[in-house]
Design an enzyme around this catalytic site. Structure first.
Site, PDB file in Angstrom:
ATOM      1  N   SER A 196       0.927  -1.105   0.110  1.00 49.18           N
ATOM      2  CA  SER A 196      -0.024  -0.044   0.064  1.00 49.18           C
ATOM      3  C   SER A 196       0.843   1.206  -0.190  1.00 49.18           C
ATOM      4  O   SER A 196       1.658   1.442  -0.955  1.00 49.18           O
ATOM      5  CB  SER A 196      -0.857  -0.141   1.276  1.00 49.18           C
ATOM      6  OG  SER A 196      -2.039   0.936   0.964  1.00 49.18           O
ATOM      7  N   ASP A 228      -5.357  -3.317  -3.124  1.00 52.09           N
ATOM      8  CA  ASP A 228      -4.320  -3.228  -1.988  1.00 52.09           C
ATOM      9  C   ASP A 228      -3.587  -4.324  -1.493  1.00 52.09           C
ATOM     10  O   ASP A 228      -4.586  -5.149  -1.048  1.00 52.09           O
ATOM     11  CB  ASP A 228      -5.044  -2.034  -0.942  1.00 52.09           C
ATOM     12  CG  ASP A 228      -4.205  -1.756  -0.005  1.00 52.09           C
ATOM     13  OD1 ASP A 228      -3.092  -2.135   0.171  1.00 52.09           O
ATOM     14  OD2 ASP A 228      -4.757  -0.758   0.639  1.00 52.09           O
TER      15      ASP A 228
END
Length: 388
Positions: free
Chosen positions: A113, A257
């Site tokens: 991320s 993500d």
């Protein structure tokens, strides 16, 4: 009322290519490289992961011109976790560590991320600190997303458009940085970024060094898309569709993500079973220091939650994510303890009191960057075990 429901029902969802058949997820290819990516939870991929680590050891030996009886010198590895705007902490820490004069050259750098934005620049070394500083001190919400209408939750694939973030990534990840990532890989170092394949579902570790070193004409575009995917919070940002082939037939995977599966990672736990043999063969250092930078707090601050569905749901999600992140850190710690690897953890301490009042607020990120920088510049007080 019924007319509105009919209008929503009539809106077509965004289209995508054919997904990979369930029984073929192990047989996909993006650029045609045998080592472009790995599934870090699939034991069937373990031999390929071990082979990649062994290849890195051989390349390091060649670079250092070690004799057969000489062991590899001590090395350092680092993982940067997810955390959205809290990535300013990890960026500031990396830059402050450089200012302290003790930041090592890492043999392995991983990112998830917001950590995926930090990892390539840290991998390339201290000369990229000005870029790290520029990203997290100068970035604004409009450099990351464009909000969509409230109807997007029902008719589109996300509440916001991540095109601004894609442009920001492309600005900093250019041909020059890709070439230096390739050079680092050929010298025996590894840069790995994680995404989550939602179709499978499974975590995917992308071997960005190998991708960069391949010379493939699509390597830069794929690297940018992987980093964008790793930051694509499900529901907030659109997923990134990645074209793959299975037996020569085109398909698409939906990636989001990496934190949807794990907030941080270093290496598959199962690889520890061969560590002693790899040391004996001179393919792994006997002494490794593992650093984990958690772009968040070990615990979230308490406050009274209003009796409203949205507030209750948001608090529940934030509690769940914080607990999951803590568990991910603890798993890394346990593996390090088992494998004789020194463990070091950094996170945002209680002495940082700036409140988060809205996502990606520049003043908050600048303050957090300065906090991480000052801590590391003065010699970071690393924790040697997680709080839990």
């Amino acid at each position: 009322m019924l007319g509105g429901a009919g209008m929503v029902a009539g809106c077509a969802a965004p289209r995508r290519g054919d997904p990979v058949p369930r029984d073929q997820t192990r047989h996909t290819s993006v650029l045609g490289l045998s080592n472009e990516r790995f599934s870090i939870t699939d034991l069937a991929d373990l031999p390929r992961i071990i082979a990649e680590f062994n290849l890195s050891g051989l390349r390091t030996r060649q670079r250092l011109r070690l004799k057969p009886q000489e062991l590899l010198p001590p090395s350092s590895v680092i993982a940067f976790s997810g955390g959205a705007e809290n990535g300013a902490f990890g960026a500031g820490l990396a830059c402050g560590w450089s200012a302290h004069g003790t930041r090592p050259e890492f043999s392995v750098v991983t990112g998830v991320s917001t950590g995926a934005l930090i990892a390539p620049l840290v991998f390339d070394g201290r000369r990229r600190d000005p870029q790290l500083s520029a990203i997290f001190n100068g970035i604004r919400a409009e450099d990351i997303l464009t909000e969509r209408s409230m109807l997007a939750a029902l008719t589109e694939d996300a509440l916001a458009d991540s095109a601004p973030l894609a442009r920001t990534i492309s600005q900093h990840l250019d041909e020059g940085l890709l070439a230096e990532i390739a050079e680092g890989y050929l010298n025996g170092r590894q840069l790995v970024v994680a995404t989550t394949d939602l179709d499978a579902p499974r975590p995917v570790a992308w071997n960005l060094g190998a991708i960069a070193a391949s010379g493939h004409p699509r390597s830069l575009d794929l690297t940018r898309r992987v980093i964008l995917a790793s930051t694509a919070v499900p529901g907030l940002f659109p997923p990134v569709l990645i074209d793959v082939t299975v037996d020569g037939q085109p398909h698409q995977e939906m990636h989001v993500d990496g934190g949807a599966y794990a907030q941080a990672f270093l290496y598959p736990s199962a690889i520890g079973s061969v560590r002693a043999e790899r040391i004996r063969q001179g393919l792994s250092p006997a002494q490794i220091s593992a650093y984990v930078v958690r772009n968040g707090r070990s615990s979230i601050a308490g406050h009274t939650v209003p009796r409203r569905a949205f507030d209750i749901a948001m608090r529940g999600i934030s509690t769940l994510l914080n607990a999951a992140g803590g568990n991910d850190i603890y798993r890394i710690y346990q593996a390090a303890q088992r494998d004789g690897i020194a463990f070091h953890l950094a996170d945002i301490g209680e002495d940082f009191t700036e409140p988060e009042v809205e996502p990606f607020r520049p003043a908050y990120m600048r303050s957090l960057f300065a906090y991480g920088y000052a801590k590391a510049r003065d010699g970071y007080p690393w924790q040697h075990r997680p709080a839990i």
